[in-house]
Design a protein around this motif. Structure first.
Motif, PDB file in Angstrom:
ATOM      1  N   PRO A 361       0.759  -1.054  -0.050  1.00  0.00           N
ATOM      2  CA  PRO A 361      -0.071   0.212   0.115  1.00  0.00           C
ATOM      3  C   PRO A 361       0.961   1.249  -0.109  1.00  0.00           C
ATOM      4  O   PRO A 361       0.273   2.035  -0.495  1.00  0.00           O
ATOM      5  CB  PRO A 361      -0.821  -0.140   1.120  1.00  0.00           C
ATOM      6  N   TYR A 362       2.114   1.129   0.441  1.00  0.00           N
ATOM      7  CA  TYR A 362       2.805   2.433   0.637  1.00  0.00           C
ATOM      8  C   TYR A 362       3.983   2.893  -0.219  1.00  0.00           C
ATOM      9  O   TYR A 362       4.190   3.794  -0.348  1.00  0.00           O
ATOM     10  CB  TYR A 362       3.394   2.503   2.167  1.00  0.00           C
ATOM     11  N   SER A 363       4.907   1.572  -0.427  1.00  0.00           N
ATOM     12  CA  SER A 363       6.266   2.182  -0.996  1.00  0.00           C
ATOM     13  C   SER A 363       6.206   2.712  -2.243  1.00  0.00           C
ATOM     14  O   SER A 363       6.763   4.007  -2.363  1.00  0.00           O
ATOM     15  CB  SER A 363       7.033   0.582  -0.997  1.00  0.00           C
ATOM     16  N   THR A 364       5.629   2.302  -3.182  1.00  0.00           N
ATOM     17  CA  THR A 364       5.549   2.789  -4.635  1.00  0.00           C
ATOM     18  C   THR A 364       5.118   4.179  -4.432  1.00  0.00           C
ATOM     19  O   THR A 364       5.489   5.263  -5.062  1.00  0.00           O
ATOM     20  CB  THR A 364       4.945   2.116  -5.497  1.00  0.00           C
ATOM     21  N   LYS A 365       3.950   4.476  -3.627  1.00  0.00           N
ATOM     22  CA  LYS A 365       3.482   5.821  -3.413  1.00  0.00           C
ATOM     23  C   LYS A 365       4.392   6.537  -2.756  1.00  0.00           C
ATOM     24  O   LYS A 365       4.516   7.886  -3.013  1.00  0.00           O
ATOM     25  CB  LYS A 365       2.077   5.755  -2.909  1.00  0.00           C
ATOM     26  N   ALA A 366       5.266   6.140  -1.816  1.00  0.00           N
ATOM     27  CA  ALA A 366       5.949   7.102  -1.292  1.00  0.00           C
ATOM     28  C   ALA A 366       7.013   7.398  -2.098  1.00  0.00           C
ATOM     29  O   ALA A 366       7.757   8.394  -2.031  1.00  0.00           O
ATOM     30  CB  ALA A 366       6.654   6.343   0.210  1.00  0.00           C
ATOM     31  N   VAL A 367       7.569   6.606  -2.989  1.00  0.00           N
ATOM     32  CA  VAL A 367       8.552   6.878  -4.038  1.00  0.00           C
ATOM     33  C   VAL A 367       7.981   7.950  -4.791  1.00  0.00           C
ATOM     34  O   VAL A 367       8.764   8.874  -5.004  1.00  0.00           O
ATOM     35  CB  VAL A 367       8.895   5.670  -4.932  1.00  0.00           C
ATOM     36  N   ALA A 368       6.846   7.821  -5.363  1.00  0.00           N
ATOM     37  CA  ALA A 368       6.338   8.857  -6.060  1.00  0.00           C
ATOM     38  C   ALA A 368       6.399  10.212  -5.472  1.00  0.00           C
ATOM     39  O   ALA A 368       6.482  11.283  -6.047  1.00  0.00           O
ATOM     40  CB  ALA A 368       4.885   8.354  -6.793  1.00  0.00           C
ATOM     41  N   HIS A 369       5.411  10.231  -4.224  1.00  0.00           N
ATOM     42  CA  HIS A 369       5.584  11.486  -3.209  1.00  0.00           C
ATOM     43  C   HIS A 369       6.958  12.089  -3.314  1.00  0.00           C
ATOM     44  O   HIS A 369       7.226  13.182  -3.551  1.00  0.00           O
ATOM     45  CB  HIS A 369       5.199  11.376  -2.110  1.00  0.00           C
ATOM     46  N   THR A 370       7.892  11.201  -2.943  1.00  0.00           N
ATOM     47  CA  THR A 370       9.513  11.602  -2.960  1.00  0.00           C
ATOM     48  C   THR A 370       9.968  12.425  -4.156  1.00  0.00           C
ATOM     49  O   THR A 370      10.393  13.580  -3.838  1.00  0.00           O
ATOM     50  CB  THR A 370      10.348  10.751  -2.280  1.00  0.00           C
ATOM     51  N   ILE A 371       9.797  11.800  -5.163  1.00  0.00           N
ATOM     52  CA  ILE A 371      10.374  12.246  -6.290  1.00  0.00           C
ATOM     53  C   ILE A 371       9.592  13.562  -6.788  1.00  0.00           C
ATOM     54  O   ILE A 371      10.220  14.567  -7.188  1.00  0.00           O
ATOM     55  CB  ILE A 371      10.196  11.369  -7.637  1.00  0.00           C
ATOM     56  N   LYS A 372       8.286  13.664  -6.709  1.00  0.00           N
ATOM     57  CA  LYS A 372       7.502  15.038  -6.785  1.00  0.00           C
ATOM     58  C   LYS A 372       8.187  16.301  -5.908  1.00  0.00           C
ATOM     59  O   LYS A 372       8.234  17.045  -6.533  1.00  0.00           O
ATOM     60  CB  LYS A 372       5.956  14.706  -6.852  1.00  0.00           C
ATOM     61  N   THR A 373       8.168  15.866  -4.679  1.00  0.00           N
ATOM     62  CA  THR A 373       8.475  16.723  -3.702  1.00  0.00           C
ATOM     63  C   THR A 373       9.709  17.219  -3.853  1.00  0.00           C
ATOM     64  O   THR A 373      10.071  18.739  -3.837  1.00  0.00           O
ATOM     65  CB  THR A 373       8.147  16.178  -2.330  1.00  0.00           C
ATOM     66  N   TYR A 374      10.775  16.287  -3.898  1.00  0.00           N
ATOM     67  CA  TYR A 374      12.346  16.799  -4.193  1.00  0.00           C
ATOM     68  C   TYR A 374      12.334  17.716  -5.506  1.00  0.00           C
ATOM     69  O   TYR A 374      13.097  18.582  -5.561  1.00  0.00           O
ATOM     70  CB  TYR A 374      13.054  15.644  -4.268  1.00  0.00           C
ATOM     71  N   SER A 375      11.429  17.268  -6.432  1.00  0.00           N
ATOM     72  CA  SER A 375      11.539  17.834  -7.792  1.00  0.00           C
ATOM     73  C   SER A 375      11.067  19.288  -7.561  1.00  0.00           C
ATOM     74  O   SER A 375      11.700  20.308  -8.277  1.00  0.00           O
ATOM     75  CB  SER A 375      10.715  17.331  -8.881  1.00  0.00           C
ATOM     76  N   ASN A 376      10.080  19.571  -6.746  1.00  0.00           N
ATOM     77  CA  ASN A 376       9.675  20.862  -6.595  1.00  0.00           C
ATOM     78  C   ASN A 376      10.769  21.602  -5.796  1.00  0.00           C
ATOM     79  O   ASN A 376      10.783  23.078  -5.759  1.00  0.00           O
ATOM     80  CB  ASN A 376       8.339  20.905  -5.855  1.00  0.00           C
ATOM     81  N   PHE A 377      11.378  21.333  -4.904  1.00  0.00           N
ATOM     82  CA  PHE A 377      12.414  21.975  -3.762  1.00  0.00           C
ATOM     83  C   PHE A 377      13.871  22.191  -4.702  1.00  0.00           C
ATOM     84  O   PHE A 377      14.380  22.904  -4.186  1.00  0.00           O
ATOM     85  CB  PHE A 377      12.570  21.463  -2.691  1.00  0.00           C
ATOM     86  N   THR A 378      14.224  21.268  -5.516  1.00  0.00           N
ATOM     87  CA  THR A 378      15.520  21.206  -6.265  1.00  0.00           C
ATOM     88  C   THR A 378      15.423  21.387  -7.783  1.00  0.00           C
ATOM     89  O   THR A 378      15.271  22.456  -8.314  1.00  0.00           O
ATOM     90  CB  THR A 378      16.249  20.091  -5.864  1.00  0.00           C
ATOM     91  N   ILE A 379      15.345  20.266  -8.651  1.00  0.00           N
ATOM     92  CA  ILE A 379      15.348  20.225 -10.004  1.00  0.00           C
ATOM     93  C   ILE A 379      14.527  19.066 -10.528  1.00  0.00           C
ATOM     94  O   ILE A 379      14.236  18.071  -9.612  1.00  0.00           O
ATOM     95  CB  ILE A 379      16.766  20.204 -10.532  1.00  0.00           C
ATOM     96  N   PRO A 380      13.811  19.079 -11.531  1.00  0.00           N
ATOM     97  CA  PRO A 380      12.889  18.092 -11.852  1.00  0.00           C
ATOM     98  C   PRO A 380      13.890  16.822 -12.096  1.00  0.00           C
ATOM     99  O   PRO A 380      15.231  16.590 -12.636  1.00  0.00           O
ATOM    100  CB  PRO A 380      12.518  18.521 -13.508  1.00  0.00           C
ATOM    101  N   TYR A 381      13.087  15.950 -11.438  1.00  0.00           N
ATOM    102  CA  TYR A 381      14.044  14.411 -11.386  1.00  0.00           C
ATOM    103  C   TYR A 381      14.423  13.961 -12.987  1.00  0.00           C
ATOM    104  O   TYR A 381      13.470  14.053 -13.849  1.00  0.00           O
ATOM    105  CB  TYR A 381      13.134  13.346 -10.852  1.00  0.00           C
ATOM    106  N   PRO A 382      15.660  13.564 -13.391  1.00  0.00           N
ATOM    107  CA  PRO A 382      15.908  13.465 -14.696  1.00  0.00           C
ATOM    108  C   PRO A 382      15.831  12.223 -15.172  1.00  0.00           C
ATOM    109  O   PRO A 382      16.051  11.940 -16.567  1.00  0.00           O
ATOM    110  CB  PRO A 382      17.352  14.134 -14.536  1.00  0.00           C
ATOM    111  N   TYR A 383      15.962  11.162 -14.119  1.00  0.00           N
ATOM    112  CA  TYR A 383      16.003   9.658 -14.796  1.00  0.00           C
ATOM    113  C   TYR A 383      14.697   9.122 -14.870  1.00  0.00           C
ATOM    114  O   TYR A 383      13.571   9.570 -14.589  1.00  0.00           O
ATOM    115  CB  TYR A 383      16.866   9.111 -13.397  1.00  0.00           C
TER     116      TYR A 383
END
Length: 792
Positions: A361-383
């Motif tokens: 229920p959690y892991s992949t959604k937590a991955v997605a949330h992390t990628i989106k949040t970090y992209s907002n605070f730094t640079i768009p995730y490039p991979y």
């Protein structure tokens, strides 16, 4: 020792002058804390500018890898052959190359041999005694190099120095040239659960299967840089890695019933997946929710089957600094796409049945949330990929990371296991940005990796759930560490191998410092812009601390040298004392249950919510543009989400616990001395040495409140004492410094006037159960009891 409850204490702290924190006027009460860092930071040049940006002649090296590896599960051995193409983009002529041989960490004869003091214990285990015996002989672990040649097949001379290997070049490698070398090697894979380390295997005796995490698994180029030359500090297991970007092609031959997750994108799913799995993978490319590519039933069936056949999985990854992979027949594999500025990123998870109840229920959604949040605070995730692997671990590599979090056999789990799992997934996935993309030198400055990542992890956790029990980030959470004696502290700017309190110093204190800058000193708008500028400037490059410090100042027009000097270069702490106040009245609490020995009935754990509603949570709730992930996706609302909000009944079963007295009442003479004092003038003293803004909350007799914020520069003429006078329209009833606990003040007992608010000190000791798996949910938990009552 019992503590006396006082409205205001006058404890004095002293701080020693550190050699690296040079000062112009050390004997004075001014002109030190606000001195510029010009004499400490490296001189700007054509490679790194005074603004903190890469210079016009900035350069960095490149290394491409073509690797073939074979996993022998029966013999627990990995065999590999790699071709490395090294590009000399520096202005220097090179006569040799240095390679990292991290697997030698496990060797008894080829490790870094960094020893520490070890007194004879009063009690120990037979295993520890055996370890002392094994130190005297070769345990057989570490790299075995069988061949090193150039592109023509000519043998190259090499010299192994513990965890580093020098390869001598047949001719000088001039600027602009490239060199190709071939290395064949093998090593015995270690039992990671018994021997430690980041890579190895975990054996599951219940189903007699293995889970392999292959990291630091191949000889890889060390960094050669403009600011250091070769970074070839030995690998001791703590200070992590300094690595060179390049392109990878890796072929991994594993047992045919294994599932492989890896850095990069697989090039031959059609050959290694079943038709049903391939169809699910195709479906996952456009799915709106998580899709199981390898199902739980298939994973359980794989556990029971055996095979002598093998399959080769082929992956490629471009512009990455490292490569890691995992392999097991136990894996469930799920996936879901997200879009980052129009680019698809496949978020995926791999986990065994032991973790299914949490990871599904959690892991992949937590991955997605992390990628989106970090992209907002730094640079768009490039991979194109981001992955989480449950391996009772916590370690990161490009596009893949290893985490923990398993349920009990009945499928329940504790609240601490759930939030620990979410925290470690967010943290390790976040490492894709720091240092996998913004590629700092972890071997020298762990905090640039762990500290910056922990800071953005904190931001991501806060945006996952407004009640997320974040451990690191809020200023008040670092104070227990900063209260320690000076001989147990070291500046953040300390080499990784020499830090005593590694977790607080490399993770928590840098993250806290950045949060203080964002919320209290600079403000969100200025800080967020400057932090994004740092990420943009140094993406896919090698930044140093000076580049971070200079960029945050350059992009914000804030002089922060006083903050870098105090928070990063010294062991000073925040302890600002409110020494005297006029026209305010003390409010004494007369009694406390902690004045006497007592017995209490202790229930099951109460909902785990933050002990303090910190300023970030308050502002996030007020920001109408912010939507918390648990509101966006209500499937994330589990038992503990409801439990924290009172929607699940609290089990009131209690057990007797003896609580000794910890306080004694204030004596009447002291009460009489302070009860009728009133003040308008405020006098402050800096007892901790670290200058900080003065944040003053006034509470008036009519119940209204007002906050004054005075910047840290108020201390510039006298760094020890400040007197400030205020004209108020209403009579003051009480005053409190730093009411939202923003400055990491270690001694809140001297922050208030008008109410007795001191708290007893805390010292907690935790005993770790031998053999416990990191992240494993154990024991009775509220979720389990609730299900029993409902008849599940």
């Amino acid at each position: 020792m019992k503590k006396t409850l006082l409205a205001c204490s006058m404890a004095f702290l002293t701080s020693g002058l550190l050699a690296q924190n040079t000062q112009n006027n050390p004997g004075s009460n001014h002109a030190n804390k606000f001195e510029q860092l010009g004499g400490i930071l490296p001189t700007p040049n054509e490679y790194r500018t005074a603004s903190g940006a890469p210079g016009p002649k900035y350069w960095q090296q490149r290394a491409d890898y073509d690797i073939k590896a074979s996993l022998d599960e029966k013999a627990l051995k990995l065999t590999g052959s790699e071709t490395i193409t090294y590009f000399n983009n520096s202005p220097d002529v090179l006569t040799y190359l240095w390679l990292q041989m991290d697997e030698n960490e496990h060797s008894s004869t080829k490790n870094a041999n960094y020893q520490s003091s070890n007194p004879l214990p009063r009690q120990t285990s037979a295993g520890m005694l055996q370890g002392m015996e094994d130190e005297k002989k070769d345990n057989g672990f570490g790299f075995n190099i069988t061949r090193i040649t150039d592109a023509t097949g000519k043998t190259l001379r090499s010299v192994l120095n513990k965890t580093m290997m020098r390869v001598d070049l047949p001719a000088p490698l001039k600027p602009g040239q490239q060199f190709k070398l071939n290395i064949d090697w093998n090593y015995k894979i270690t039992d990671r659960m018994a021997q430690g380390g980041r890579g190895g295997y975990e054996f599951f005796p219940e189903d007699k299967n293995y889970l392999f995490t292959m990291s630091q698994w191949y000889p890889r180029l060390a960094v050669y840089s403009d600011f250091q030359g070769w970074q070839h500090h030995q690998f001791t297991g703590r200070g992590e890695f300094a690595l060179t970007f390049g392109n990878f092609k890796v072929a991994m031959t594993v047992p045919a019933d294994h599932v492989v997750g890896s850095t990069g994108e697989c090039q031959n799913y059609a050959q290694v997946l079943t038709p049903a799995q391939l169809a699910r993978w195709t479906k996952a490319q456009t799915a709106k929710d998580v899709v199981e590519v390898v199902t739980l039933d298939e994973a359980k069936a794989n556990e029971k089957e055996g095979t002598t056949a093998s399959k080769t999985w082929v992956y490629t990854a471009n512009n990455v600094r490292d490569f890691a992979w995992t392999s097991s027949r136990k894996f469930v594999w799920d996936a879901m796409p997200i879009s980052v500025e129009g680019k698809k990123v496949m978020c995926m998870s791999f986990y065994g049945k032991e973790a299914y109840g949490l990871y599904r229920p959690y892991s992949t959604k937590a991955v997605a949330h992390t990628i989106k949040t970090y992209s907002n605070f730094t640079i768009p995730y490039p991979y194109p990929v981001a992955q989480s692997v449950e391996a009772a671990n916590g370690m990161e590599y490009p596009m893949i990371c290893f985490n923990y979090g398993r349920t009990e056999k009945d499928g329940t789990y504790s609240e601490s296991t759930k939030y620990g799992m979410l925290g470690v997934i967010i943290h390790e996935v976040g490492h894709n940005f720091f240092p996998m993309i913004i590629n700092s030198d972890e071997r020298q400055w762990s905090w640039m990796d762990e500290g910056l990542n922990t800071f953005v992890e904190y931001l991501a956790e806060e945006l996952w759930d407004n009640k997320f029990p974040t451990r690191r980030g809020p200023a008040f959470a670092i104070t227990d560490y900063m209260k320690l004696p000076k001989d147990q502290l070291e500046p953040i700017m300390t080499n990784s191998e020499n830090i005593i309190g590694f977790g607080p110093n490399a993770y928590a204190k840098p993250a806290t410092g950045l949060n203080i800058l964002r919320e209290t000193i600079m403000g969100r708008e200025l800080f967020d812009y400057s932090f994004k500028e740092y990420a943009r400037r140094w993406a896919f490059k090698h930044p140093t601390p000076a580049d971070l410090f200079r960029t945050l100042e350059d992009a914000s027009a804030e002089d922060l040298d006083w903050f870098w000097r105090g928070w990063f270069y010294s062991t000073d702490v925040t302890d600002i004392s409110l020494d005297s106040v006029r026209y305010a009245k003390a409010d004494f609490n007369g009694t406390s249950p902690r004045f006497r020995d007592t017995t209490v009935m202790q229930p099951l754990a109460k909902p785990q919510v933050p002990t303090f509603d910190d300023i970030s949570k308050v502002r996030n709730r007020e920001d109408k543009n912010i939507r918390f992930q648990t509101d966006v996706d209500t499937s994330l609302r589990d038992f503990y989400w409801r439990y924290a909000r009172g929607q699940e009944a609290y089990d009131s079963t209690r057990y007797p616990v003896a609580i000794p007295a910890s306080l004694e009442p204030m004596d009447e003479a002291t009460k009489a001395k302070f009860a009728n004092k009133h003040f308008y003038e405020l006098q402050f003293s800096n007892k901790g040495g670290l200058v900080m803004p003065l944040i003053i909350e006034w509470t008036f007799k009519d119940g209204s409140k007002e906050i004054d914020r005075i910047p840290a520069q108020v201390w510039r003429y006298n760094e020890n004492k400040v007197t400030k006078s205020f004209m108020k329209d209403k009579e003051v009833a009480s005053i409190k410094l730093d009411p939202m606990r923003e400055t990491a003040d270690i001694n809140e007992s001297n922050n208030s006037w008008g109410a007795a608010t001191a708290e007893p000190s805390r010292f907690q000791v935790f005993k770790q159960k031998a053999g416990a798996v990191r992240g494993q949910s154990v024991g009775v938990n509220p979720m389990q009891k609730a299900q029993e009552k409902k008849g599940f």
